[in-house]
Motif scaffolding. Structure first.
Motif, PDB file in Angstrom:
ATOM      1  N   LEU A 105       0.831  -1.205   0.000  1.00  0.00           N
ATOM      2  CA  LEU A 105       0.000   0.000   0.000  1.00  0.00           C
ATOM      3  C   LEU A 105       0.864   1.254   0.000  1.00  0.00           C
ATOM      4  CD1 LEU A 105      -2.691   1.594   0.410  1.00  0.00           C
ATOM      5  CD2 LEU A 105      -2.326   1.276   2.873  1.00  0.00           C
ATOM      6  N   ILE A 106       1.824   1.342   0.917  1.00  0.00           N
ATOM      7  CA  ILE A 106       2.637   2.554   1.047  1.00  0.00           C
ATOM      8  C   ILE A 106       3.557   2.736  -0.149  1.00  0.00           C
ATOM      9  CG2 ILE A 106       4.276   3.808   2.499  1.00  0.00           C
ATOM     10  CD1 ILE A 106       1.472   3.314   3.724  1.00  0.00           C
ATOM     11  N   ALA A 107       4.222   1.669  -0.569  1.00  0.00           N
ATOM     12  CA  ALA A 107       5.195   1.779  -1.653  1.00  0.00           C
ATOM     13  C   ALA A 107       4.545   1.963  -3.013  1.00  0.00           C
ATOM     14  CB  ALA A 107       6.095   0.548  -1.678  1.00  0.00           C
ATOM     15  N   SER A 108       3.234   1.742  -3.107  1.00  0.00           N
ATOM     16  CA  SER A 108       2.558   1.932  -4.385  1.00  0.00           C
ATOM     17  C   SER A 108       2.144   3.381  -4.610  1.00  0.00           C
ATOM     18  CB  SER A 108       1.309   1.039  -4.456  1.00  0.00           C
ATOM     19  OG  SER A 108       0.310   1.501  -3.550  1.00  0.00           O
ATOM     20  N   PHE A 244      -6.078   4.021  -6.859  1.00  0.00           N
ATOM     21  CA  PHE A 244      -6.780   5.243  -6.455  1.00  0.00           C
ATOM     22  C   PHE A 244      -8.240   4.983  -6.077  1.00  0.00           C
ATOM     23  CE2 PHE A 244      -8.147   5.082 -10.851  1.00  0.00           C
ATOM     24  CZ  PHE A 244      -9.385   5.723 -10.858  1.00  0.00           C
ATOM     25  N   TYR A 245      -8.937   4.116  -6.830  1.00  0.00           N
ATOM     26  CA  TYR A 245     -10.364   3.902  -6.571  1.00  0.00           C
ATOM     27  C   TYR A 245     -10.587   3.378  -5.160  1.00  0.00           C
ATOM     28  CZ  TYR A 245     -14.921   1.624  -6.524  1.00  0.00           C
ATOM     29  OH  TYR A 245     -16.184   1.216  -6.168  1.00  0.00           O
ATOM     30  N   TRP A 246      -9.826   2.368  -4.755  1.00  0.00           N
ATOM     31  CA  TRP A 246     -10.047   1.725  -3.460  1.00  0.00           C
ATOM     32  C   TRP A 246      -9.574   2.612  -2.311  1.00  0.00           C
ATOM     33  CZ3 TRP A 246      -8.370  -0.688  -7.872  1.00  0.00           C
ATOM     34  CH2 TRP A 246      -9.260  -1.626  -8.408  1.00  0.00           C
ATOM     35  N   ILE A 247      -8.536   3.413  -2.539  1.00  0.00           N
ATOM     36  CA  ILE A 247      -8.052   4.298  -1.472  1.00  0.00           C
ATOM     37  C   ILE A 247      -9.059   5.417  -1.219  1.00  0.00           C
ATOM     38  CG2 ILE A 247      -6.279   5.988  -0.872  1.00  0.00           C
ATOM     39  CD1 ILE A 247      -4.235   4.145  -2.165  1.00  0.00           C
ATOM     40  N   TYR A 248      -9.581   6.008  -2.276  1.00  0.00           N
ATOM     41  CA  TYR A 248     -10.591   7.058  -2.077  1.00  0.00           C
ATOM     42  C   TYR A 248     -11.877   6.460  -1.513  1.00  0.00           C
ATOM     43  CZ  TYR A 248      -7.685  10.477  -4.463  1.00  0.00           C
ATOM     44  OH  TYR A 248      -6.674  11.336  -4.792  1.00  0.00           O
ATOM     45  N   ARG A 249     -12.214   5.265  -1.946  1.00  0.00           N
ATOM     46  CA  ARG A 249     -13.404   4.601  -1.411  1.00  0.00           C
ATOM     47  C   ARG A 249     -13.244   4.366   0.093  1.00  0.00           C
ATOM     48  NH1 ARG A 249     -17.732   1.360  -2.925  1.00  0.00           N
ATOM     49  NH2 ARG A 249     -18.202  -0.356  -1.494  1.00  0.00           N
ATOM     50  N   LEU A 299      -6.175   5.373   6.784  1.00  0.00           N
ATOM     51  CA  LEU A 299      -7.580   5.007   6.553  1.00  0.00           C
ATOM     52  C   LEU A 299      -7.693   3.818   5.607  1.00  0.00           C
ATOM     53  CD1 LEU A 299      -9.023   8.628   6.163  1.00  0.00           C
ATOM     54  CD2 LEU A 299      -9.374   7.091   8.113  1.00  0.00           C
ATOM     55  N   ALA A 300      -6.862   3.816   4.563  1.00  0.00           N
ATOM     56  CA  ALA A 300      -6.931   2.728   3.576  1.00  0.00           C
ATOM     57  C   ALA A 300      -6.466   1.407   4.187  1.00  0.00           C
ATOM     58  CB  ALA A 300      -6.093   3.082   2.348  1.00  0.00           C
ATOM     59  N   TYR A 301      -5.400   1.447   4.989  1.00  0.00           N
ATOM     60  CA  TYR A 301      -4.910   0.196   5.581  1.00  0.00           C
ATOM     61  C   TYR A 301      -5.909  -0.356   6.595  1.00  0.00           C
ATOM     62  CZ  TYR A 301      -1.695  -3.217   7.546  1.00  0.00           C
ATOM     63  OH  TYR A 301      -1.099  -4.396   7.960  1.00  0.00           O
ATOM     64  N   ARG A 302      -6.495   0.514   7.382  1.00  0.00           N
ATOM     65  CA  ARG A 302      -7.562   0.058   8.282  1.00  0.00           C
ATOM     66  C   ARG A 302      -8.681  -0.613   7.494  1.00  0.00           C
ATOM     67  NH1 ARG A 302      -9.347   5.123  11.978  1.00  0.00           N
ATOM     68  NH2 ARG A 302      -7.754   5.107  13.617  1.00  0.00           N
ATOM     69  N   ARG A 311      -8.788  -5.383   0.227  1.00  0.00           N
ATOM     70  CA  ARG A 311      -7.444  -5.873   0.529  1.00  0.00           C
ATOM     71  C   ARG A 311      -6.833  -6.566  -0.684  1.00  0.00           C
ATOM     72  NH1 ARG A 311      -8.643  -8.303   4.957  1.00  0.00           N
ATOM     73  NH2 ARG A 311      -8.887 -10.444   4.209  1.00  0.00           N
ATOM     74  N   LYS A 312      -7.614  -7.388  -1.344  1.00  0.00           N
ATOM     75  CA  LYS A 312      -7.097  -8.110  -2.519  1.00  0.00           C
ATOM     76  C   LYS A 312      -6.776  -7.155  -3.655  1.00  0.00           C
ATOM     77  CE  LYS A 312      -9.383 -12.569  -1.713  1.00  0.00           C
ATOM     78  NZ  LYS A 312     -10.417 -13.528  -2.205  1.00  0.00           N
ATOM     79  N   TRP A 313      -7.704  -6.216  -3.926  1.00  0.00           N
ATOM     80  CA  TRP A 313      -7.519  -5.341  -5.079  1.00  0.00           C
ATOM     81  C   TRP A 313      -6.394  -4.330  -4.855  1.00  0.00           C
ATOM     82  CZ3 TRP A 313      -8.675  -6.175  -9.824  1.00  0.00           C
ATOM     83  CH2 TRP A 313      -9.759  -6.993 -10.150  1.00  0.00           C
ATOM     84  N   ILE A 314      -6.305  -3.785  -3.658  1.00  0.00           N
ATOM     85  CA  ILE A 314      -5.211  -2.844  -3.390  1.00  0.00           C
ATOM     86  C   ILE A 314      -3.872  -3.576  -3.468  1.00  0.00           C
ATOM     87  CG2 ILE A 314      -4.125  -1.432  -1.589  1.00  0.00           C
ATOM     88  CD1 ILE A 314      -6.875  -0.502  -0.748  1.00  0.00           C
ATOM     89  N   PHE A 315      -3.823  -4.823  -2.973  1.00  0.00           N
ATOM     90  CA  PHE A 315      -2.582  -5.586  -3.045  1.00  0.00           C
ATOM     91  C   PHE A 315      -2.201  -5.872  -4.500  1.00  0.00           C
ATOM     92  CE2 PHE A 315       0.008  -9.461  -2.710  1.00  0.00           C
ATOM     93  CZ  PHE A 315       0.937  -9.044  -1.761  1.00  0.00           C
ATOM     94  N   ARG A 316      -3.173  -6.296  -5.296  1.00  0.00           N
ATOM     95  CA  ARG A 316      -2.883  -6.626  -6.704  1.00  0.00           C
ATOM     96  C   ARG A 316      -2.459  -5.383  -7.489  1.00  0.00           C
ATOM     97  NH1 ARG A 316      -8.474 -10.045  -7.491  1.00  0.00           N
ATOM     98  NH2 ARG A 316      -7.840 -11.968  -6.404  1.00  0.00           N
ATOM     99  N   MET A 317      -3.300  -4.344  -7.418  1.00  0.00           N
ATOM    100  CA  MET A 317      -2.992  -3.131  -8.170  1.00  0.00           C
ATOM    101  C   MET A 317      -1.748  -2.434  -7.618  1.00  0.00           C
ATOM    102  SD  MET A 317      -5.202  -2.909 -10.635  1.00  0.00           S
ATOM    103  CE  MET A 317      -4.932  -4.684 -10.728  1.00  0.00           C
ATOM    104  N   GLY A 318      -1.542  -2.555  -6.298  1.00  0.00           N
ATOM    105  CA  GLY A 318      -0.355  -1.965  -5.702  1.00  0.00           C
ATOM    106  C   GLY A 318       0.914  -2.606  -6.221  1.00  0.00           C
TER     107      GLY A 318
END
Length: 554
Positions: A105-108, A244-249, A299-302, A311-318
């Motif tokens: 998450l952070i490094a992406s 971006f979509y999942w983080i803003y969501r 907020l996104a990691y929580r 979690r799956k989508w942020i990990f994949r796209m990240g």
């Protein structure tokens, strides 16, 4: 430490640190880093464009290493420090089961990734924003003298990093108005102002030059939807890339169930709204909004920990983001891999082209506070940026660097010369010429101000004042005066030469610290769109300077 940081966390954090050290050592400086390195040549409580934190960090890093690594060493430290503090900001016990997800998450995040090794004002801004949230969180749990002092010092460090930090502090306060009744909060403010007072004094002594530039004197242009507002939304996507979509969501789906979460949301959404409104006035640069990465990462990691799909989508796209970013990082060093010519490419080459012809004489760059420090960094030869009416003021306008080249033989380098004694091309194929000047004499700190202007009709007389801030006299015969006209966006239209008539006591030499009043007539070719005028100076045939105080045409 293991109670806070699992072993695998420390291993991955150490891997990032080593990677960033290698990148910092092997990558040539970008122009802004060279400019801040130039700041650090003379430690001060303030500089033209920014507060001094970035210069302090560079100066400290150069105590340990030379070259690029010395400039960036503390950015590598702060980069992993930011990651560590973000980890501490999340209380969910499930986080230890998803450590790789945290780092992905952070490094992406594009600029968070970059600021792990680049030394820019945003590097300490990100670190101290994260630290501010950590201390504020503890302050909420246990307000007291110690936490108040720590909170005040961190707020000062934030403001020493970048002026935009004020927005972080402001929106945190807005999220918790009850702080106004908390005596320890007032103690924190007092500590912060006390620690920040040297910079405030510097601003006062320098006529609030930074504030005036950022708020009032920075040129603008007419509103363009696609470049201003649409461009702002593109920046919002670019900051997070494919995630971006999942983080803003995650941000907008998080309820404000406690004061700390409320602070994270207020800073995130408040800054988004602030710069959205700003986008109707000027183009918003991506780094202006970078600070949202700190609260939104929490907020996104929580959210990831409690929502499997996210979690799956942020990990994949990240991971895709990281692969792209790693490819680009390699391209910063190996030019053929990078899709465009970038600032880290070829700096040693163009610098060598100049020194191979000019030797070790000082070099004056016209309108380039970027090239001047880059040249000096890689050669150790004094350089100077001569700023004129078609450019902007910068650190070279207020420091003493002009003294290093005045009355000496210099190579004057410009992209606007029709020819010259030498020529060279930059990595982006821009052609520059250089001409030798012996001696070079400039007086760019001379100031002018229109003091009596009843109208702007052709032939109407007006009075202006010329002030000499130097410790030596300036020959009037070496000066020519012009009337610069600007539109309502403060963009220069043209400069019209003036024929001036001295006052009652013409002076062949303007004494040090003295003022002289001169008179001239308004020219007949004043443009209809002209909204401001100011008097500018050309000394010894140089292009018109940035001498004048702007006056509105009524």
């Amino acid at each position: 430490m293991r109670n806070y940081f699992p072993k695998i966390f420390l291993y991955i954090l150490g891997l990032f640190f080593l990677l960033n050290l290698l990148q910092a050592w092997s990558t040539q400086l970008i122009f802004d880093e060279a400019y801040y390195w130039y700041y650090a040549r003379e430690i001060s409580w303030g500089y033209f464009d920014h507060p001094p934190m970035v210069a302090w960090l560079i100066a400290l890093g150069q105590l340990f290493f030379e070259g690029e690594l010395g400039v960036r060493f503390l950015s590598c430290i702060l980069g992993i420090g930011t990651m560590a503090v973000l980890w501490l900001l999340v209380d969910d016990p499930k986080k230890k089961d998803y450590i790789p997800h945290f780092f992905v998450l952070i490094a992406s995040m594009t600029l968070v990734h970059a600021y792990g090794f680049l030394m820019l004002p945003d590097t300490p801004l990100l670190f101290f924003t994260a630290l501010f949230f950590l201390v504020y969180k503890r302050f909420l749990a246990s307000p007291g003298v110690q936490t108040a002092i720590l909170l005040g010092l961190v707020m000062a460090a934030l403001m020493y990093s970048k002026y935009h930090a004020f927005l972080v502090i402001f929106f945190v306060f807005l999220s918790n108005p009850g702080l106004i009744r908390e005596r320890h909060a007032w103690l924190a403010v007092l500590i912060s102002l006390t620690a920040y007072s040297p910079h405030l004094m510097w601003l006062y002594d320098n006529h609030f030059v930074s504030v005036r530039y950022h708020l009032f004197e920075r040129p603008n242009r007419p509103y363009e939807f696609f470049d201003f507002t649409a461009g702002y939304f593109i920046n919002l996507i670019a900051i997070f890339g494919l995630t971006f979509y999942w983080i803003y969501r995650a941000t907008f789906k998080t309820p404000s169930r406690d004061l700390f979460t409320k602070a994270l949301l207020f800073v995130s959404i408040g800054i988004l709204l602030f710069f959205f409104i700003s986008s109707f006035q000027r183009r918003v640069q991506t780094q202006w909004i970078i600070v949202i990465c700190i609260p939104m990462a929490v907020l996104a990691y929580r959210y990831m920990l409690n929502h499997e799909s996210a979690r799956k989508w942020i990990f994949r796209m990240g991971l895709v983001n990281i692969c792209i970013l790693m490819f680009l990082r390699i391209g910063l060093v190996f030019e053929p891999l990078f899709p465009v010519v970038y600032e880290t490419h070829g700096n040693r080459t163009w610098v060598k082209k100049i020194t191979s012809r000019a030797g070790d004489i000082p070099v004056v760059f016209e309108n380039s506070y970027r090239m001047a420090p880059m040249f000096e960094f890689y050669t150790g030869i004094p350089s100077f940026s001569l700023n004129n009416a078609w450019y902007r003021e910068n650190q070279y306008s207020i420091d003493a660097s002009e003294n290093r080249v005045r009355n000496k033989k210099v190579l004057y380098v410009s992209r606007y010369l029709p020819g010259g004694d030498i020529s060279f091309t930059m990595p982006d194929s821009t052609l520059f010429y250089g001409v030798y000047m012996d001696p070079f004499r400039s007086y760019r700190k001379l100031r002018t101000e229109i003091i009596d202007m009843t109208g702007t009709e052709a032939g109407e007389r007006f009075a202006f004042e010329v002030r000499n801030p130097y410790s030596f006299g300036v020959p009037i015969s070496e000066l020519k005066f012009g009337l610069e006209t600007l539109d309502r966006y403060k963009q220069i239209l043209k400069v019209i030469p003036l024929t001036v008539v001295p006052g009652e006591t013409p002076l062949p030499l303007l004494p040090p610290g003295a003022r002289i009043t001169l008179f001239a007539n308004f020219p007949s070719d004043l443009e209809e769109e002209a909204a401001f005028v100011k008097v500018v100076i050309s000394e010894n045939g140089l292009r018109w300077g940035l001498n004048g105080k702007r006056k509105a045409i009524e």
